[in-house]
Design an enzyme around this catalytic site. Structure first.
Site, PDB file in Angstrom:
ATOM      1  CG  HIS A   1      -2.064   0.852   1.258  1.00 33.10           C
ATOM      2  ND1 HIS A   1      -2.460   1.604   0.194  1.00 33.10           N
ATOM      3  CD2 HIS A   1      -2.900   1.196   2.283  1.00 33.10           C
ATOM      4  CE1 HIS A   1      -3.476   2.368   0.548  1.00 33.10           C
ATOM      5  NE2 HIS A   1      -3.764   2.140   1.805  1.00 33.10           N
TER       6      HIS A   1
ATOM      7  CG  HIS B   1      -4.216   0.875  -8.396  1.00 34.13           C
ATOM      8  ND1 HIS B   1      -5.561   0.878  -8.105  1.00 34.13           N
ATOM      9  CD2 HIS B   1      -3.610   1.676  -7.485  1.00 34.13           C
ATOM     10  CE1 HIS B   1      -5.747   1.658  -7.064  1.00 34.13           C
ATOM     11  NE2 HIS B   1      -4.593   2.158  -6.663  1.00 34.13           N
TER      12      HIS B   1
ATOM     13  CG  ASP C   1       3.059   4.695  -4.022  1.00 30.78           C
ATOM     14  OD1 ASP C   1       3.085   5.862  -3.616  1.00 30.78           O
ATOM     15  OD2 ASP C   1       2.365   3.798  -3.524  1.00 30.78           O
TER      16      ASP C   1
END
Ligand code: ACO
Length: 426
Positions: free
Chosen positions: A271, A310, A366
């Site tokens: 995460h 994702h 990210d």
């Protein structure tokens, strides 16, 4: 023309009975499925959904994602417009209260948040108690939980005034705690909040000012870039940490305890911890000629390509696109982070590889954020902490929506028991 029936007709082949289950908003109610039974004594049919991949746990008016088309909107506004034209504090207000603030509302909001940034001296002592090499995310999680002992009235979650006070406090104090955690690791003196600075400039000042008696001017380009990064990370509907915030909130715990639990979820490498892992991966690769070996290991299932893939986006994450552009604005002020070249090449190679194409794996938020944070001077351990500061707005918005939703109950899923049948001691 035949009118479309908003229901599902099912035949239970075990019994031959037929059922009609209502469809509302493209969903069937899991509790309606329970009516499908073998006998009166049967508990009823359950939905088995590990990872909750196809279960809507709430109705929410906060964030909209279309993972197929790469769309992200907060309260209806496209993320691209918000990132370009609003500040993080405006966006936080939008997420929490549903509308962008008017000029006077924004002034009051800013004042309230600015004037709750200071933390109790005992919190400072609490942070002092951590070991010199404690991970700042561990410090943040524990300190958020500790705040609940300082504000016991926060348990009164159905009082709007009390709730608002905790919202100001959590948005205001999280950057202070985050900065103090960083200073603690460095053995550097704590820098107290400066009420004359913007939300992100104040944060940069608390982190990077060498000492209280030394001068430091937060660079406006970096403060703005951090503000945009905070907007992009502010909410993302029912992700892992938000679900934790809602789950703890559903037990009517205070928001500090719920936020600490949410931050703990965010800490995980699958995460919010992913941006930390991306940098470690890019540093390990070092040069572009080592990319094929990494891709080979990923395809053999020996590792994951961090920052890729994702649960919801099956096309390019719109946040990654904005961040990629932002990186070059930041490099105008800082030195260029050489890892950007490795990242760009890795992205190119991965996006043209059948393994990634087939599984629809694209860079997520990210993949590039860590490169910017690193160029700004943040150590890797601070990345998930930065994410937590930004996500606090979304957690609070979702927590408030959860507790005010009359349809919600304490979150308590079911299981399929696979252990031994009844047995007895010899
Ligand atoms: N690298 C290589 N293969 C991957 C990756 C990856 N990063 N992500 C998914 N896959 C593969 C899986 O191995 C699986 O392949 P298979 O069908 O051959 O078994 C397939 O793609 C589907 O993957 P799942 O794990 O089922 O997807 P899920 O939705 O459960 O996981 C997740 C999503 C956790 C984000 C995953 O893509 C991942 O681990 N990514 C790397 C970590 C990361 O970047 N996390 C940040 C997410 S964004 C955020 O939290 C802010």
């Amino acid at each position: 023309m035949e009118v479309m029936k908003e229901s599902l007709s099912v035949v239970d082949n075990r019994t031959g009975r037929s059922y009609e289950v209502l469809i509302r908003d493209g969903a069937v109610k899991a509790s309606d499925i329970r009516g499908i039974k073998l006998s009166e004594r049967d508990f009823g049919l359950l939905c088995y959904d590990p990872g909750l991949v196809n279960t809507a746990i709430c109705r929410s008016g906060i964030t909209y994602i279309d993972g197929e088309r790469g769309v992200l909107r907060y309260r209806g506004y496209p993320i691209e417009e918000l990132a370009e034209r609003c500040s993080y504090l405006e966006v936080a207000y939008l997420l929490i209260y549903g509308e962008l603030p008017s000029r006077s509302q924004l002034e009051e909001w800013r004042w309230n948040i600015t004037h709750h940034t200071i933390i109790h001296e005992n919190i400072k002592k609490f942070i002092d108690g951590f070991h010199y090499d404690a991970h700042p995310m561990g410090i943040l999680i524990s300190t958020l939980a500790a705040l609940s002992t300082f504000y016991p009235e926060s348990r009164n979650i159905f009082d709007e005034e009390v709730r608002n006070k905790q919202i100001y406090r959590l948005l205001a104090k999280t950057p202070t705690i985050a900065a103090f955690a960083y200073r603690h690791l460095r053995g550097a003196p704590y820098i107290y909040p400066d009420n004359d600075l913007s939300y992100t400039a104040n944060f940069l000042n608390m982190v990077f000012r060498p000492a209280p008696n030394m001068r430091y001017e937060p660079d406006p380009v970096l403060a703005k870039a951090l503000d945009v990064l905070f907007i992009l990370h502010a909410d993302h509907e029912q992700n892992c940490s938000t679900t934790v915030m809602r789950a703890v909130g559903s037990a009517h715990s205070d928001p500090y305890s719920a936020a600490a639990a949410a931050a703990a979820a965010l800490y995980g490498p699958l995460h919010g911890g992913a941006n930390e892992q991306v940098i470690r991966m890019l540093q390990e690769i070092k040069s572009v000629d080592r990319i094929p070996q990494l891709i080979k290991e990923v395809k053999e299932g020996r590792r994951r390509l961090m920052g890729f893939g994702h649960r919801v986006y099956k096309s390019y994450d719109p946040r990654a696109r904005i961040i990629k552009k932002l990186a070059y604005e930041v490099f105008e002020v800082t030195e260029k982070n050489p890892l950007i070249d490795v990242a760009m090449e890795l992205e190119q190679i991965a996006l043209s590889d059948e393994y990634f194409i087939q599984r629809r794996l694209y860079p997520n938020v990210d993949f590039y954020s860590g490169i910017i944070y690193q160029a700004m001077g943040f150590p890797i351990e601070m990345f998930p902490v930065l994410f937590a500061i930004a996500r606090m707005a979304g957690w609070l918005a979702q927590w408030q929506e959860q507790i005010l939703d009359p349809e919600q109950r304490i979150i308590r899923p079911r299981q399929i028991y696979t252990g031994p049948a009844e047995r007895h001691l010899e």
